[in-house]
Write a protein that holds these residues in place. Structure first.
Motif, PDB file in Angstrom:
ATOM      1  N   LYS A  99      37.834  35.277  44.332  1.00  0.00           N
ATOM      2  CA  LYS A  99      37.505  35.949  43.082  1.00  0.00           C
ATOM      3  C   LYS A  99      37.961  35.112  41.883  1.00  0.00           C
ATOM      4  CE  LYS A  99      37.440  40.853  42.492  1.00  0.00           C
ATOM      5  NZ  LYS A  99      38.140  42.122  42.699  1.00  0.00           N
ATOM      6  N   HIS A 100      39.144  34.585  41.991  1.00  0.00           N
ATOM      7  CA  HIS A 100      39.710  33.759  40.929  1.00  0.00           C
ATOM      8  C   HIS A 100      38.897  32.473  40.764  1.00  0.00           C
ATOM      9  CE1 HIS A 100      43.260  31.059  39.555  1.00  0.00           C
ATOM     10  NE2 HIS A 100      42.815  31.722  38.508  1.00  0.00           N
ATOM     11  N   ALA A 101      38.524  31.862  41.890  1.00  0.00           N
ATOM     12  CA  ALA A 101      37.735  30.622  41.833  1.00  0.00           C
ATOM     13  C   ALA A 101      36.400  30.897  41.137  1.00  0.00           C
ATOM     14  CB  ALA A 101      37.497  30.084  43.240  1.00  0.00           C
ATOM     15  N   LEU A 102      35.781  32.029  41.465  1.00  0.00           N
ATOM     16  CA  LEU A 102      34.495  32.374  40.855  1.00  0.00           C
ATOM     17  C   LEU A 102      34.658  32.634  39.362  1.00  0.00           C
ATOM     18  CD1 LEU A 102      32.725  34.835  43.328  1.00  0.00           C
ATOM     19  CD2 LEU A 102      31.978  32.554  42.664  1.00  0.00           C
ATOM     20  N   TYR A 103      35.674  33.399  39.023  1.00  0.00           N
ATOM     21  CA  TYR A 103      35.924  33.709  37.610  1.00  0.00           C
ATOM     22  C   TYR A 103      36.061  32.399  36.814  1.00  0.00           C
ATOM     23  CZ  TYR A 103      38.109  35.290  33.342  1.00  0.00           C
ATOM     24  OH  TYR A 103      38.385  35.504  32.014  1.00  0.00           O
ATOM     25  N   ASN A 104      36.875  31.498  37.326  1.00  0.00           N
ATOM     26  CA  ASN A 104      37.094  30.228  36.622  1.00  0.00           C
ATOM     27  C   ASN A 104      35.816  29.413  36.536  1.00  0.00           C
ATOM     28  OD1 ASN A 104      39.741  30.901  36.334  1.00  0.00           O
ATOM     29  ND2 ASN A 104      40.528  29.479  37.871  1.00  0.00           N
ATOM     30  N   LEU A 105      35.051  29.392  37.628  1.00  0.00           N
ATOM     31  CA  LEU A 105      33.791  28.634  37.634  1.00  0.00           C
ATOM     32  C   LEU A 105      32.848  29.171  36.559  1.00  0.00           C
ATOM     33  CD1 LEU A 105      31.831  26.556  38.943  1.00  0.00           C
ATOM     34  CD2 LEU A 105      31.070  28.403  40.447  1.00  0.00           C
ATOM     35  N   PHE A 106      32.749  30.495  36.472  1.00  0.00           N
ATOM     36  CA  PHE A 106      31.836  31.089  35.496  1.00  0.00           C
ATOM     37  C   PHE A 106      32.276  30.741  34.073  1.00  0.00           C
ATOM     38  CE2 PHE A 106      29.993  34.835  38.210  1.00  0.00           C
ATOM     39  CZ  PHE A 106      29.693  33.930  39.210  1.00  0.00           C
ATOM     40  N   GLN A 107      33.580  30.709  33.840  1.00  0.00           N
ATOM     41  CA  GLN A 107      34.085  30.351  32.513  1.00  0.00           C
ATOM     42  C   GLN A 107      33.682  28.929  32.132  1.00  0.00           C
ATOM     43  OE1 GLN A 107      35.843  32.191  30.195  1.00  0.00           O
ATOM     44  NE2 GLN A 107      35.478  33.942  31.531  1.00  0.00           N
ATOM     45  N   ASP A 114      23.366  31.940  27.713  1.00  0.00           N
ATOM     46  CA  ASP A 114      22.909  31.636  29.082  1.00  0.00           C
ATOM     47  C   ASP A 114      22.548  32.918  29.820  1.00  0.00           C
ATOM     48  OD1 ASP A 114      23.477  28.971  28.702  1.00  0.00           O
ATOM     49  OD2 ASP A 114      25.451  29.076  29.684  1.00  0.00           O
ATOM     50  N   GLU A 115      21.556  32.802  30.687  1.00  0.00           N
ATOM     51  CA  GLU A 115      21.237  33.906  31.600  1.00  0.00           C
ATOM     52  C   GLU A 115      21.568  33.463  33.020  1.00  0.00           C
ATOM     53  OE1 GLU A 115      17.087  34.811  30.965  1.00  0.00           O
ATOM     54  OE2 GLU A 115      17.495  35.704  29.001  1.00  0.00           O
ATOM     55  N   VAL A 116      22.109  34.399  33.786  1.00  0.00           N
ATOM     56  CA  VAL A 116      22.470  34.109  35.174  1.00  0.00           C
ATOM     57  C   VAL A 116      21.796  35.152  36.059  1.00  0.00           C
ATOM     58  CG1 VAL A 116      24.370  33.820  36.814  1.00  0.00           C
ATOM     59  CG2 VAL A 116      24.696  33.191  34.405  1.00  0.00           C
ATOM     60  N   ILE A 117      20.994  34.695  36.991  1.00  0.00           N
ATOM     61  CA  ILE A 117      20.261  35.629  37.849  1.00  0.00           C
ATOM     62  C   ILE A 117      21.173  36.138  38.968  1.00  0.00           C
ATOM     63  CG2 ILE A 117      18.340  35.808  39.502  1.00  0.00           C
ATOM     64  CD1 ILE A 117      16.729  34.052  37.608  1.00  0.00           C
ATOM     65  N   VAL A 118      21.251  37.457  39.034  1.00  0.00           N
ATOM     66  CA  VAL A 118      22.092  38.108  40.044  1.00  0.00           C
ATOM     67  C   VAL A 118      21.179  39.012  40.888  1.00  0.00           C
ATOM     68  CG1 VAL A 118      24.106  39.587  40.440  1.00  0.00           C
ATOM     69  CG2 VAL A 118      23.992  38.179  38.365  1.00  0.00           C
ATOM     70  N   VAL A 130      30.164  37.391  34.849  1.00  0.00           N
ATOM     71  CA  VAL A 130      29.203  36.672  34.007  1.00  0.00           C
ATOM     72  C   VAL A 130      29.402  37.110  32.552  1.00  0.00           C
ATOM     73  CG1 VAL A 130      26.742  36.388  33.468  1.00  0.00           C
ATOM     74  CG2 VAL A 130      27.500  36.349  35.858  1.00  0.00           C
ATOM     75  N   MET A 131      29.590  38.425  32.346  1.00  0.00           N
ATOM     76  CA  MET A 131      29.763  38.938  30.982  1.00  0.00           C
ATOM     77  C   MET A 131      31.060  38.430  30.356  1.00  0.00           C
ATOM     78  SD  MET A 131      27.936  42.667  31.294  1.00  0.00           S
ATOM     79  CE  MET A 131      29.274  43.558  31.738  1.00  0.00           C
ATOM     80  N   LEU A 132      32.094  38.287  31.162  1.00  0.00           N
ATOM     81  CA  LEU A 132      33.359  37.766  30.628  1.00  0.00           C
ATOM     82  C   LEU A 132      33.218  36.312  30.177  1.00  0.00           C
ATOM     83  CD1 LEU A 132      35.872  39.516  33.033  1.00  0.00           C
ATOM     84  CD2 LEU A 132      35.826  39.748  30.546  1.00  0.00           C
ATOM     85  N   PRO A 137      24.071  38.640  32.584  1.00  0.00           N
ATOM     86  CA  PRO A 137      23.587  38.757  33.969  1.00  0.00           C
ATOM     87  C   PRO A 137      22.170  39.319  33.959  1.00  0.00           C
ATOM     88  CG  PRO A 137      25.240  40.461  33.506  1.00  0.00           C
ATOM     89  CD  PRO A 137      25.077  39.656  32.251  1.00  0.00           C
ATOM     90  N   VAL A 138      21.265  38.692  34.676  1.00  0.00           N
ATOM     91  CA  VAL A 138      19.895  39.212  34.795  1.00  0.00           C
ATOM     92  C   VAL A 138      19.778  39.774  36.213  1.00  0.00           C
ATOM     93  CG1 VAL A 138      17.436  38.595  34.797  1.00  0.00           C
ATOM     94  CG2 VAL A 138      19.013  37.540  33.146  1.00  0.00           C
TER      95      VAL A 138
END
Ligand SMILES: Cc1ncc(COP(=O)(O)O)c(C=O)c1O
Length: 396
Positions: A99-107, A114-118, A130-132, A137-138
Motif C-alpha cells: 500500500k505504501h509503495a503504491l501511494y508513493n508511486l502515485f505521488q 492527469d487521468e488514471v484508468i481504474v 489517485v485523488m491524493l 481516477p476514471v
C-alpha cells in the motif's frame, strides 16, 4: 481545519467493517468475519526465526530508505525466477507494505490534470490514492459476464489526451479474476499505442487455482516493460500482513524519485521485517503451496454453498482469497441508504441479523455484489453461509 485534499478521503471500507465486527465480537457476539483481506495462517516459522535472529544480531538500526541491498537482490532474483523479468537493484524499492509503495508511486507518477484508468470492481484504495496525488481516477466498469475483466475496446473508449496511467490487478481483489496472457496481449496494443503507464498490482500472484499460470504485462515486450510498474510484497503470499513489507519494480528514474519521497517521509521499512522478508523470498516455499491448496478447497466449498442460496450468482475466481457474489436479487427487499447504495444496507443487515461480516460492493465500485474473504476456517465458512441463507430467507 482540514485540507480539501484530505476531506474527500473516506476511511477504507474493508477496515471499517472489520472494526464494526470486532466491536460486536468484543460485546460477546459470535461474528463470522468474512471481512478482512488477510490470510488466517501463521507466518511460517523459518521467517519468524529470521526476524528473531535479526533482533539478536542487533540489526535494529536505520537501513537505506529504499531497503537493504541484500533484499533488493533477492527481489531481483525472484523476478528472474518467477516472472522471467530482469531488473537491476536500482529498479527496485522496498516500502512499508504494498500500500505504501503504491501511494508513493502515485505521488511520483501522477499529478493535477492527469487521468488514471481504474477498472471496476477495484481494490478500495486505488481511487483515493489517485485523488491524493491530485489526479482524477476514471472508473471504468467491466462486465460481470467477462469475469469483471477489462477489454481493449473498453480501455480504448476511455482514453483521453489526459490519460496517464492504468491500474491492473490480477488476481483481483475483490473478484479473484485472473487475466490470461492473451487478454493482456490484447490490452498491450492499446497501452503501447497511447504510451500509458501501467501499475501492475501482483500482490496475489502466488494465490492461483486450477493450474492457472500467472502472467505479467511487462513480460510481453521490452517496450511495454518500460511503461510497467510492478507492485508485489510478502503480505499475502507468506501470511505477513503485519510485517509491512511491499516492493515495487520499474524505471530507475521513477524508483529513485520514490526513494527520495520515502527518505523524506517514512524512511526505511522496518529493519527486522526486511530480514524476515529476505527469508520469505529466499527460503523454502512449501508453506505457500500448502496455503494455496487450502484456499483452493475453501473456494470450491464457498462457491458450492453460494450456488445453493436462491438468487445469488458468482463469477468463479481463479485466484486470491475472495468471492464476489451478486446479491441484487434481494435488493428490492432492502431500502437503499443515503447514497443510493443497496450493498451497504445489505451488509449491515447481514451483520446485525446473521452476525456475518461481508464488505459491501459499493466500496469496490460494484454495488450489485458483496465481498467474502474466505481467509477463515472451513467450519466458519459453513456456519457463515448457513446463517446468510437463513437471514436472506427472512427477507423473503
Ligand atoms: C489488491 C491489493 N493491493 C495491495 C494491497 C496491499 O497490501 P500490503 O500493504 O499489506 O502489502 C492489498 C491489501 O489488501 C490488496 O488487496
Amino acid at each position: 481545519m482540514l485540507t480539501q485534499r484530505i476531506s474527500q478521503i473516506k476511511p477504507s471500507p474493508t477496515l471499517a467493517i472489520d472494526a464494526k465486527a470486532k466491536s460486536m465480537l468484543a460485546q460477546g457476539i459470535d461474528i463470522v468475519n468474512f471481512g478482512i483481506g488477510e490470510p488466517d495462517f501463521e507466518t511460517p516459522e523459518n521467517i519468524k526465526e529470521a526476524a528473531i535472529k535479526a533482533i539478536r544480531d542487533g540489526f535494529t538500526r536505520y537501513t537505506p530508505a529504499g531497503g537493504v541491498l541484500a533484499l533488493k537482490e533477492a527481489i531481483v532474483e525472484k523476478f528472474k525466477r518467477d516472472n522471467d523479468l530482469n531488473y537491476r537493484p536500482e529498479e527496485i524499492i522496498v516500502s512499508c507494505g504494498g500500500k505504501h509503495a503504491l501511494y508513493n508511486l502515485f505521488q511520483v507518477l501522477f499529478e493535477k490534470g492527469d487521468e488514471v484508468i481504474v477498472p471496476s470492481p477495484y481494490w478500495v484504495s486505488y481511487p483515493p490514492m489517485v485523488m491524493l496525488a491530485e489526479a482524477a481516477p476514471v472508473i471504468v466498469p467491466t462486465p460481470e459476464a467477462n469475469g469483471f475483466k477489462l477489454t481493449p475496446e473498453v480501455l480504448r473508449a476511455h482514453i483521453t489526451p489526459r490519460t496517464k496511467g492504468l491500474i491492473l490487478n490480477s488476481p483481483s481483489n475483490p473478484t479473484g479474476s485472473v487475466y490470461t496472457r492473451s487478454e493482456l496481449a490484447a490490452l498491450a496494443e492499446v497501452i503501447l499505442d497511447h504510451k500509458l503507464f501501467v501499475v501492475s498490482d501482483d500482490i496475489y500472484e502466488k494465490i492461483l487455482f486450477d493450474g492457472l499460470e500467472f502472467f505479467n504485462l511487462a513480460q510481453l515486450d521490452p517496450e511495454l516493460k518500460k511503461l510497467v510498474f510492478v507492485l508485489n510484497g510478502v503480505s499475502k503470499t507468506y501470511a505477513m500482513t503485519g510485517w509491512r513489507i511491499g516492493y515495487l519494480a520499474g524505471d530507475a528514474r521513477v524508483i529513485k524519485a520514490v526513494t527520495n519521497l520515502q527518505s523524506q517521509s517514512t524512511s526505511n521499512p522496518c529493519s527486522i521485517a526486511q530480514k524476515a522478508a529476505l527469508e520469505a523470498i529466499n527460503g523454502p516455499q512449501d508453506a505457500v503451496a500448502a496455503m494455496v491448496q487450502e484456499f483452493a478447497w475453501r473456494r470450491d466449498d464457498i462457491l458450492t454453498r453460494v450456488a445453493r442460496i436462491p438468487g445469488l450468482k458468482c463469477v468463479k475466481p481463479g485466484g486470491a482469497f475472495y468471492v464476489f457474489p451478486n446479491f441484487s436479487y434481494y435488493y428490492n427487499k432492502i431500502k437503499p441508504d443515503g447514497q443510493g447504495s443497496y450493498s451497504d444496507p445489505l451488509a449491515d443487515f447481514l451483520l446485525e441479523e446473521a452476525h456475518v461480516a461481508l464488505v459491501a460492493g459499493i466500496g469496490f465500485g460494484e454495488d450489485a455484489c458483496l465481498r467474502f474473504s474466505y481467509a477463515t476456517s472451513r467450519e466458519r465458512i459453513a456456519t457463515g453461509l448457513a446463517r446468510i441463507e437463513a437471514a436472506l430467507q427472512k427477507l423473503g
